[in-house]
Design an enzyme around this catalytic site. Structure first.
Site, PDB file in Angstrom:
ATOM      1  N   ARG A 102      -6.594  -1.991  -1.842  1.00 56.36           N
ATOM      2  CA  ARG A 102      -5.217  -1.491  -1.873  1.00 56.36           C
ATOM      3  C   ARG A 102      -4.512  -1.896  -3.161  1.00 56.36           C
ATOM      4  O   ARG A 102      -3.575  -1.248  -3.583  1.00 56.36           O
ATOM      5  CB  ARG A 102      -4.424  -2.080  -0.698  1.00 56.36           C
ATOM      6  CG  ARG A 102      -4.788  -1.538   0.659  1.00 56.36           C
ATOM      7  CD  ARG A 102      -4.096  -2.344   1.760  1.00 56.36           C
ATOM      8  NE  ARG A 102      -2.651  -2.418   1.638  1.00 56.36           N
ATOM      9  CZ  ARG A 102      -1.800  -1.501   2.082  1.00 56.36           C
ATOM     10  NH1 ARG A 102      -2.238  -0.440   2.686  1.00 56.36           N
ATOM     11  NH2 ARG A 102      -0.492  -1.663   1.933  1.00 56.36           N
TER      12      ARG A 102
ATOM     13  N   TYR B  61      -4.172   1.278   9.071  1.00 54.06           N
ATOM     14  CA  TYR B  61      -3.291   0.529   8.167  1.00 54.06           C
ATOM     15  C   TYR B  61      -2.630   1.540   7.224  1.00 54.06           C
ATOM     16  O   TYR B  61      -3.098   1.787   6.121  1.00 54.06           O
ATOM     17  CB  TYR B  61      -4.165  -0.468   7.405  1.00 54.06           C
ATOM     18  CG  TYR B  61      -3.487  -1.511   6.533  1.00 54.06           C
ATOM     19  CD1 TYR B  61      -2.110  -1.576   6.383  1.00 54.06           C
ATOM     20  CD2 TYR B  61      -4.259  -2.443   5.869  1.00 54.06           C
ATOM     21  CE1 TYR B  61      -1.530  -2.557   5.589  1.00 54.06           C
ATOM     22  CE2 TYR B  61      -3.695  -3.434   5.071  1.00 54.06           C
ATOM     23  CZ  TYR B  61      -2.320  -3.479   4.938  1.00 54.06           C
ATOM     24  OH  TYR B  61      -1.764  -4.440   4.143  1.00 54.06           O
TER      25      TYR B  61
ATOM     26  N   ASP C 135       0.459   3.277   4.981  1.00 52.58           N
ATOM     27  CA  ASP C 135       1.731   3.112   4.278  1.00 52.58           C
ATOM     28  C   ASP C 135       2.676   4.233   4.718  1.00 52.58           C
ATOM     29  O   ASP C 135       2.247   5.236   5.284  1.00 52.58           O
ATOM     30  CB  ASP C 135       1.510   3.190   2.763  1.00 52.58           C
ATOM     31  CG  ASP C 135       0.777   1.964   2.236  1.00 52.58           C
ATOM     32  OD1 ASP C 135       0.880   0.902   2.871  1.00 52.58           O
ATOM     33  OD2 ASP C 135       0.107   2.069   1.194  1.00 52.58           O
TER      34      ASP C 135
ATOM     35  N   ARG D  32      -3.060  -7.875  14.264  1.00 56.81           N
ATOM     36  CA  ARG D  32      -2.572  -9.107  13.658  1.00 56.81           C
ATOM     37  C   ARG D  32      -1.058  -9.076  13.777  1.00 56.81           C
ATOM     38  O   ARG D  32      -0.433  -8.023  13.563  1.00 56.81           O
ATOM     39  CB  ARG D  32      -3.006  -9.130  12.183  1.00 56.81           C
ATOM     40  CG  ARG D  32      -2.763 -10.431  11.506  1.00 56.81           C
ATOM     41  CD  ARG D  32      -3.778 -11.462  11.925  1.00 56.81           C
ATOM     42  NE  ARG D  32      -3.532 -12.719  11.218  1.00 56.81           N
ATOM     43  CZ  ARG D  32      -3.690 -13.917  11.775  1.00 56.81           C
ATOM     44  NH1 ARG D  32      -4.097 -14.038  13.010  1.00 56.81           N
ATOM     45  NH2 ARG D  32      -3.454 -15.004  11.064  1.00 56.81           N
TER      46      ARG D  32
ATOM     47  N   GLU E  28       7.690 -15.243   5.836  1.00 61.36           N
ATOM     48  CA  GLU E  28       6.809 -14.421   6.677  1.00 61.36           C
ATOM     49  C   GLU E  28       5.553 -15.212   7.021  1.00 61.36           C
ATOM     50  O   GLU E  28       4.805 -15.614   6.136  1.00 61.36           O
ATOM     51  CB  GLU E  28       6.461 -13.135   5.894  1.00 61.36           C
ATOM     52  CG  GLU E  28       5.605 -12.172   6.674  1.00 61.36           C
ATOM     53  CD  GLU E  28       5.412 -10.837   5.942  1.00 61.36           C
ATOM     54  OE1 GLU E  28       6.361 -10.339   5.304  1.00 61.36           O
ATOM     55  OE2 GLU E  28       4.290 -10.316   5.998  1.00 61.36           O
TER      56      GLU E  28
ATOM     57  N   ARG F 221       4.459 -15.105   2.449  1.00 62.59           N
ATOM     58  CA  ARG F 221       5.381 -14.721   1.391  1.00 62.59           C
ATOM     59  C   ARG F 221       6.819 -15.013   1.764  1.00 62.59           C
ATOM     60  O   ARG F 221       7.148 -15.186   2.936  1.00 62.59           O
ATOM     61  CB  ARG F 221       5.200 -13.250   1.004  1.00 62.59           C
ATOM     62  CG  ARG F 221       5.179 -12.282   2.152  1.00 62.59           C
ATOM     63  CD  ARG F 221       4.758 -10.868   1.682  1.00 62.59           C
ATOM     64  NE  ARG F 221       4.678  -9.958   2.809  1.00 62.59           N
ATOM     65  CZ  ARG F 221       4.253  -8.704   2.750  1.00 62.59           C
ATOM     66  NH1 ARG F 221       3.852  -8.188   1.610  1.00 62.59           N
ATOM     67  NH2 ARG F 221       4.229  -7.950   3.823  1.00 62.59           N
TER      68      ARG F 221
ATOM     69  N   ARG G 174      -5.741  -3.812 -13.400  1.00 65.22           N
ATOM     70  CA  ARG G 174      -5.477  -3.061 -14.636  1.00 65.22           C
ATOM     71  C   ARG G 174      -5.688  -3.925 -15.869  1.00 65.22           C
ATOM     72  O   ARG G 174      -5.275  -5.080 -15.863  1.00 65.22           O
ATOM     73  CB  ARG G 174      -4.011  -2.625 -14.728  1.00 65.22           C
ATOM     74  CG  ARG G 174      -3.479  -1.840 -13.637  1.00 65.22           C
ATOM     75  CD  ARG G 174      -2.121  -1.292 -14.078  1.00 65.22           C
ATOM     76  NE  ARG G 174      -1.527  -0.665 -12.911  1.00 65.22           N
ATOM     77  CZ  ARG G 174      -0.525  -1.186 -12.231  1.00 65.22           C
ATOM     78  NH1 ARG G 174       0.033  -2.308 -12.624  1.00 65.22           N
ATOM     79  NH2 ARG G 174      -0.073  -0.559 -11.175  1.00 65.22           N
TER      80      ARG G 174
HETATM   81  N1  UDP Z   1      -3.622  -9.970  -1.238  1.00 66.33           N
HETATM   82  C1  UDP Z   1      -4.023 -11.154  -1.776  1.00 66.33           C
HETATM   83  N2  UDP Z   1      -3.152 -11.893  -2.522  1.00 66.33           N
HETATM   84  C2  UDP Z   1      -1.883 -11.486  -2.750  1.00 66.33           C
HETATM   85  C3  UDP Z   1      -1.467 -10.249  -2.215  1.00 66.33           C
HETATM   86  C4  UDP Z   1      -2.350  -9.518  -1.441  1.00 66.33           C
HETATM   87  O1  UDP Z   1      -5.153 -11.574  -1.585  1.00 66.33           O
HETATM   88  O2  UDP Z   1      -1.122 -12.223  -3.409  1.00 66.33           O
HETATM   89  C5  UDP Z   1      -4.578  -9.205  -0.406  1.00 66.33           C
HETATM   90  C6  UDP Z   1      -4.523  -9.593   1.058  1.00 66.33           C
HETATM   91  O3  UDP Z   1      -5.820  -9.521   1.590  1.00 66.33           O
HETATM   92  C7  UDP Z   1      -3.656  -8.502   1.659  1.00 66.33           C
HETATM   93  C8  UDP Z   1      -4.101  -7.299   0.857  1.00 66.33           C
HETATM   94  O4  UDP Z   1      -4.312  -7.810  -0.456  1.00 66.33           O
HETATM   95  O5  UDP Z   1      -3.878  -8.337   3.045  1.00 66.33           O
HETATM   96  C9  UDP Z   1      -3.130  -6.140   0.835  1.00 66.33           C
HETATM   97  O6  UDP Z   1      -1.887  -6.564   0.332  1.00 66.33           O
HETATM   98  P1  UDP Z   1      -0.581  -5.678   0.472  1.00 66.33           P
HETATM   99  O7  UDP Z   1       0.456  -6.246  -0.413  1.00 66.33           O
HETATM  100  O8  UDP Z   1      -0.957  -4.253   0.299  1.00 66.33           O
HETATM  101  O9  UDP Z   1      -0.173  -5.962   1.999  1.00 66.33           O
HETATM  102  P2  UDP Z   1       1.081  -5.512   2.904  1.00 66.33           P
HETATM  103  O10 UDP Z   1       2.302  -5.521   2.035  1.00 66.33           O
HETATM  104  O11 UDP Z   1       0.715  -4.168   3.476  1.00 66.33           O
HETATM  105  O12 UDP Z   1       1.114  -6.577   3.954  1.00 66.33           O
END
Ligand code: UDP
Length: 371
Positions: A171, A354, A356, A248, A305, A279, A175
């Site tokens: 996801r 999952y 968006d 989850r 969170e 986060r 870059r």
């Molecule tokens: N992820 C990570 N480190 C980060 C941010 C994301 O390893 O700092 C991984 C983690 O496995 C997460 C996935 O990337 O479940 C997808 O992150 P995303 O931000 O898309 O998650 P959402 O906002 O949908 O919870």
């Protein structure tokens, strides 16, 4: 039949369907367990700041039709998601880009970054990635995996990275340019005034009953409409007769601080395993460019969170889309076709995907045609 259509759940998927149905003259009833509409994109005002009550929602899409569609319901600001990751006392830019690589290794050019990553992939001996750990190392090398991915992902999902599907990490963009925009999509923003106002417009003309649980009186709800759209958990709908799907959950702790600016970013990820939350959200920063009032507000609202294991009765935030659960879901869809052909299952829970927000809209628009 009193209604043409019953929508169970008042989230984004239902909102899109309701809007289409009402426009084509249908009589629509919406029932919602919670005391508000808008599902998990719901925003509520605290200290005059729009708070993303069920986690941060940033609208982004590559699909111009979806962007035009959502812009009927709100104007969007120019917020660009540029979260940072904190590992112990180190701060890194996300997604994984030249700013991250240069901070991690002191490299300056894309060639130097590429060489570092290749060296680490080789050392790990990975050829065909078979799980999230191997996928992550083959994308960004083992240093970034160890500091920014492993701890975060294992606490987020409650499983070892070696036991998680690789698609979750795909996801995130990788870059070799100095660009901290978290998404690759050309369209991105936060609706001015919050997401709840979007849902209010979408459901306009439908009858809404809040605090109403379908399961408390399913017989009379089943009999009140020709067609039903169900956006809750499909396994609960069938009384778990084929077994339980896994989800989850999350727990949010929100507080108001007497401070103008707490962390300087809407989202800071805490990537160490030993910090219990994943986060911290500082909601006022989502308002970029649309409300100087919010940014200048002497108070700020933050949310920690925490990932949580899910058990029956908890909020199911994320489907666990591994092979085992996906194939159980497939069995449930077969059961649905055989037993309840007039019920359409939709949204993150009904489709067990999952998704968006833009993908929810795409699926709902397609399903609305079918309905
Ligand atoms: N992820 C990570 N480190 C980060 C941010 C994301 O390893 O700092 C991984 C983690 O496995 C997460 C996935 O990337 O479940 C997808 O992150 P995303 O931000 O898309 O998650 P959402 O906002 O949908 O919870």
């Amino acid at each position: 039949m009193k209604y043409d259509l019953l929508l169970v759940g008042a989230g984004l998927y239902s909102g899109v369907i309701a809007n289409k149905a009402v426009k084509s003259g249908k009589k629509v009833l919406v029932i919602e367990r919670r005391d508000h509409i808008a599902g998990n994109m719901y925003t509520g005002k605290v200290e005059n700041i729009n708070v993303h009550v069920y986690g941060p929602h940033i609208f982004h899409t590559s699909d111009r039709n979806v962007w035009n569609y959502i812009n009927q319901f709100a104007d969007f600001n120019r917020f660009t998601n540029t979260p940072v990751a904190r590992y112990k006392d180190e701060i890194y830019n996300l997604p994984f880009n030249m700013n991250t690589f240069s901070r991690m290794w002191g490299v300056k050019t894309p060639d130097e970054a590429r060489a570092k990553i290749d060296e680490q992939i080789k050392a790990a001996g990975i050829t065909e990635p078979r799980n999230l750990e191997e996928q992550a190392i083959s994308l960004v090398g083992s240093d970034i995996y160890e500091k920014l991915i492993k701890g975060y992902t294992e606490k987020q999902w409650g499983r070892k990275c070696t036991e998680l599907p690789a698609f979750i990490i795909k996801r995130l963009p990788v870059r070799f340019v100095y660009d901290d925009n978290y998404f690759n999509d050309p369209y991105q923003g936060i609706p001015i005034g919050g997401y709840t106002a979007i849902a209010e417009k979408m459901f306009d003309g439908a009858e809404i009953k809040l605090n109403t649980d379908y399961f408390s009186d399913r017989k009379s709800f089943d009999e009140c409409a020709d067609k039903i759209v169900f956006t809750g958990m499909i396994d609960e709908f069938f009384d778990y007769e084929l077994g339980e799907l896994e989800y989850r959950s999350l727990r949010f702790e929100t507080e108001v601080l007497d401070k103008e600016n707490y962390q300087g970013s809407a989202i800071v990820n805490y990537t160490e395993a030993s910090v219990p939350y994943t986060r911290v959200i500082e909601h006022k920063h989502f308002e970029f460019g649309c409300s100087q009032q919010a940014v200048k507000n002497p108070k700020t609202v933050i949310t920690h969170e925490y990932p949580a294991t899910w058990k029956r009765g908890d909020e199911p935030y994320y489907p666990m889309n591994d092979e085992k659960n996906n194939s159980l879901y497939l069995e449930y869809t077969k059961l649905a076709q055989a037993k309840r052909p007039n019920v359409i299952f939709g949204g993150r829970l009904g489709k067990y995907k999952y998704l968006d927000m833009d993908k929810v809209i795409i699926e709902a628009l397609a399903d609305a045609e079918r309905i």
